[in-house]
Motif scaffolding. Sequence first.
Motif, short mmCIF file in Angstrom:
data_model
loop_
_atom_site.label_atom_id
_atom_site.label_comp_id
_atom_site.label_asym_id
_atom_site.label_seq_id
_atom_site.Cartn_x
_atom_site.Cartn_y
_atom_site.Cartn_z
N VAL A 26 22.20 8.98 31.89
CA VAL A 26 21.94 7.62 32.37
C VAL A 26 23.04 6.67 31.91
N SER A 27 23.51 6.85 30.69
CA SER A 27 24.54 5.95 30.16
C SER A 27 25.84 6.05 30.96
N VAL A 28 26.18 7.26 31.39
CA VAL A 28 27.40 7.42 32.20
C VAL A 28 27.26 6.69 33.53
N LEU A 29 26.10 6.82 34.17
CA LEU A 29 25.88 6.14 35.45
C LEU A 29 25.92 4.63 35.29
N VAL A 30 25.26 4.13 34.24
CA VAL A 30 25.23 2.68 34.02
C VAL A 30 26.63 2.16 33.68
N ALA A 31 27.36 2.90 32.86
CA ALA A 31 28.72 2.47 32.49
C ALA A 31 29.63 2.42 33.72
N TRP A 32 29.51 3.40 34.58
CA TRP A 32 30.34 3.40 35.79
C TRP A 32 29.97 2.24 36.71
#
Length: 223
Positions: A26-32
């Motif tokens: 989830v963090s990767v998606l939100v960061a992107w």
Amino acid sequence: MVSARNTRIPRLVRDYALAIAFWLSVSVLVAWQMYGFERLLSKPVVLHDLLLVYGARYLTVAILTPPIFYLVERWPVTGAVVRRTAGYALGYLPFSCAFAVIRWLLLPPWREETTSWGPRSLEMLFELLYGTFADVLLLYLSVVVAAHAYAYFVHGQRQEIERLELRQSLAQSELQALRAQLHPHFLFNTLQGISTLIETDRVTAQGMLRARSGRSWISSSLI
């Protein structure tokens, strides 16, 4: 005691592995997504920094997720609805404090207005505590709801298994009862009773013979 402890350790490792894998994804998606948003606003932000910021945030949530699942498994809302609902509502306070401390220990706070890392000070710790109220509240509610959904699913699966085991036990009992009717002593007593009735009540004797033959056929088909 040793065996119970050994069974808990793999589950603990599994639960933390699943929580970390999920929340870091989830963090990767939100960061992107935030990186694209910041680029639209022409802010000088680096994707690496955003990955670290949101990675630290959601890693903190991952660390706090398994304890909440264990609490919900032990004390679901279905027991005492009002009291336990109030308990989970008050549980946000220790969750938010633990979130702020763990997040503060993992990485220095991120200043969005300057898109840079701030100092790791007590002032920034308190800013993490009250500055992320809405975000942490939504994260806490999502974890609690997910924990209850999982608990209900597991409870339903256990009930289904118990029903299947009960049906199997009843079928086994019926089969044993039918087999018992083929016991030689039982057959001897039945035939002796029929032979006695033939002389006094032929209609009843014929009915017993038909019933006996029907049960024997059913029993032989089940054996």
